[in-house]
Scaffold this active site. Structure first.
Site, PDB file in Angstrom:
ATOM      1  N   ASN A   1      -7.213   6.029  -1.509  1.00  0.00           N
ATOM      2  CA  ASN A   1      -6.089   5.134  -1.240  1.00  0.00           C
ATOM      3  C   ASN A   1      -6.266   3.958  -2.213  1.00  0.00           C
ATOM      4  OD1 ASN A   1      -4.275   3.278  -0.196  1.00  0.00           O
ATOM      5  ND2 ASN A   1      -4.688   3.843   1.933  1.00  0.00           N
TER       6      ASN A   1
ATOM      7  N   CYS B   1      -4.592  -3.087   3.139  1.00  0.00           N
ATOM      8  CA  CYS B   1      -4.307  -2.891   4.573  1.00  0.00           C
ATOM      9  C   CYS B   1      -5.484  -3.321   5.455  1.00  0.00           C
ATOM     10  CB  CYS B   1      -3.897  -1.450   4.812  1.00  0.00           C
ATOM     11  SG  CYS B   1      -3.092  -1.201   6.421  1.00  0.00           S
TER      12      CYS B   1
ATOM     13  N   GLU C   1      -6.373   8.461   8.208  1.00  0.00           N
ATOM     14  CA  GLU C   1      -6.829   8.053   6.870  1.00  0.00           C
ATOM     15  C   GLU C   1      -8.219   8.588   6.553  1.00  0.00           C
ATOM     16  OE1 GLU C   1      -5.940   4.212   5.152  1.00  0.00           O
ATOM     17  OE2 GLU C   1      -4.740   3.729   6.924  1.00  0.00           O
TER      18      GLU C   1
ATOM     19  N   LYS D   1      -9.469   1.697  -1.683  1.00  0.00           N
ATOM     20  CA  LYS D   1      -9.628   1.109  -0.345  1.00  0.00           C
ATOM     21  C   LYS D   1     -10.988   1.428   0.263  1.00  0.00           C
ATOM     22  CE  LYS D   1      -7.051   1.033   4.064  1.00  0.00           C
ATOM     23  NZ  LYS D   1      -5.781   1.533   4.673  1.00  0.00           N
TER      24      LYS D   1
ATOM     25  N   GLU E   1       0.850  -1.193   0.000  1.00  0.00           N
ATOM     26  CA  GLU E   1       0.000   0.000   0.000  1.00  0.00           C
ATOM     27  C   GLU E   1       0.886   1.244   0.000  1.00  0.00           C
ATOM     28  OE1 GLU E   1      -1.506   0.819   3.914  1.00  0.00           O
ATOM     29  OE2 GLU E   1      -3.369   1.719   3.165  1.00  0.00           O
TER      30      GLU E   1
ATOM     31  N   ASN F   1       0.438  -0.768   5.486  1.00  0.00           N
ATOM     32  CA  ASN F   1       1.310   0.040   6.344  1.00  0.00           C
ATOM     33  C   ASN F   1       0.683  -0.031   7.721  1.00  0.00           C
ATOM     34  OD1 ASN F   1       3.122   2.393   4.647  1.00  0.00           O
ATOM     35  ND2 ASN F   1       1.472   1.420   3.506  1.00  0.00           N
TER      36      ASN F   1
END
Lengths: 308, 308
Positions: B106, B168, B142, B123, B46, B193
């Site tokens: 993302n 993730c 995020e 994502k 990612e 991450n």
């Protein structure tokens, strides 16, 4: 917040000719051990009262009706209900249910410390097959002898804990866990009878099977921030081996108690249900993080459809 | 059936001032190693091109637009695309996407051996929070810098394998796996991450965090009978530690390759995609076993509702 001592009462093999009265006396012996350890809620396996008869094929299903209970409680199990009420202990166990309408289910119930059946669950995910299949090393005819459950995944507040049930193969299906999780479950009980050998794969023996079992239970508990008690009927039964591996798992997905043997055995854990709150309010805060607009197929499409 | 050598290209920390060109040269070095080992398809993490900037708070989100890509490929990453095409290698990596409409995602993409972007995924499950929260040991913003993905969980047939992506935190959500599973997925790629410390719990350090990571990936792979390649960006980054633990998991849910260090590192596995068939046709034969009539809430209800 609620604290309870929770227990799992693993049951060793029950042979074909063992009576329900004999099994119930074994269950009571474990309940007495549990009471001595202060257990407040005790979990017995799937189909606790009989051998795992779906390994046997009969052409006329009705010949197997004697494995089923037409009332619960009934005289054979009444001593268990009486003992639990005397101890003030809640409990759950599985049995085969034959309804007045003639329907057959693989069922489990939660019984309150007052001896009331407060929740019934009928197994949703029946594994195996409905007809004799000679290529298998052993038969697993749950789809022959049971209907898929029609209850769905309910919960009940019992002893100040939100409890729900799954049965055996259900534990491999994240849908079962999530349905309970969406209802705030804090304790999932799971009874199982799982053969130690995959009947279609010589490579998949007991170690791989136990790994899959723990993987599924730990993931389900973690991803729904709930305690889980998964309890086996196990060992040799009518010449077939079923794995043991009864476990209690905490809401962080870690095994906190594990059976050592393959016979009748009690496992216990001091459960603090406040520990469910952390996951439910952070990483698995469903309201904050789930995106149902992308989950439609899960409830709309049964099998695989590969897009063009 | 298809056999491919699949690889994971773990990337050590990328500091704030490291250029994309520098990162791409590290990615190419790993791709060269992979080519030397015969890798056909390579998975990067990612947000491969930049530091994990959501640990930093800025009031004006636009100040962080420089972490985002407005075109893909672009001149900085073109050498990676060129190298892969020269090798005939497919690959996937994550980056931050800024659309012409000004939306921030993302994102990850799958690139064919011919250098075409054949699938894009944005994502779905953004972890963390949108505002500065001083009670946290570190920020995880995020939800501030990205919109939830609007692509859903698509798959693409690339190199004769049905591939899909998760990013993730998606790996902790069985819904993500199941959506891909219902589309027949055979390889799920996951870049991540993940900070080594839960920012709200001092008790949850690196060992517990890696356990949760593996638990989620192994369960998802097992329960959908798919290979999974989960690849970290990891180690020290701008003074924060992220765990490594890149793994390749087989369709039986077992780890078959695991990174040893916390830096740039290649892991590989000879994948035989015929191995997806056994689970998909037996215990996880969805058409035979799923009971969608009991799954409604999963796609209808976002948060927990405790029944009366």
């Amino acid at each position: 917040m609620t604290k309870l001592i929770i227990g799992g009462a693993q049951i060793g093999g029950i042979q074909k000719n063992e009576t329900r009265e004999s099994v119930v006396s074994r269950m009571i012996a474990l309940m007495e051990q549990a009471h001595a350890k202060g257990v407040n809620f005790l979990v017995y396996p799937e189909m606790t009262l009989t051998t795992f008869f779906p390994r046997f094929y009969v052409e006329d299903r009705a010949e197997f009706d004697h494995w089923f209970e037409t009332a619960m409680p009934n005289p054979a199990v009444q001593p268990l209900f009486d003992k639990a009420r005397a101890f003030g202990m809640g409990f759950t166990f599985g049995y085969c249910e034959l309804t007045p309408e003639g329907e057959h289910f693989n069922t489990s119930i939660i019984v309150s410390p007052e001896g009331e059946v407060v929740l019934k669950y009928r197994k949703t995910h029946l594994p195996g097959h409905a007809e004799f299949e000679p290529e298998r090393t052993h038969q697993h005819l749950e789809k022959r002898y049971f209907l898929p459950g029609n209850t769905g995944f309910g919960v009940v507040r019992n002893q100040d804990v939100i409890m729900g049930m799954a049965i055996c193969n259900d534990r491999r299906w994240p849908e079962a866990w999530r349905m309970l999780g969406l209802r705030g479950v804090q304790l999932v009980t799971i009874g199982y009878n799982t053969p130690s050998q995959n009947n279609l794969s010589a490579e998949e023996g007991i170690e791989r099977r136990i790994y899959h079992h723990e993987l599924s239970v730990c993931a389900g508990a973690y991803q729904n921030s709930t305690y889980a008690v998964a309890v086996a009927k196990c060992g040799m039964e009518d010449g077939n081996h079923m794995f043991a591996g009864s476990i209690i798992v905490d809401p962080d997905g870690f095994v906190v108690a594990r059976a050592e043997g393959e016979g009748d055995e009690l496992i216990t854990h001091d459960a603090d249900f406040a520990k469910c709150d952390f996951g439910k309010s952070t990483v698995f805060n469903f309201a904050a993080h789930r995106r149902i607009e992308h989950y439609g197929l899960i409830a709309e499409q049964t099998g695989v459809v590969i897009p063009d």
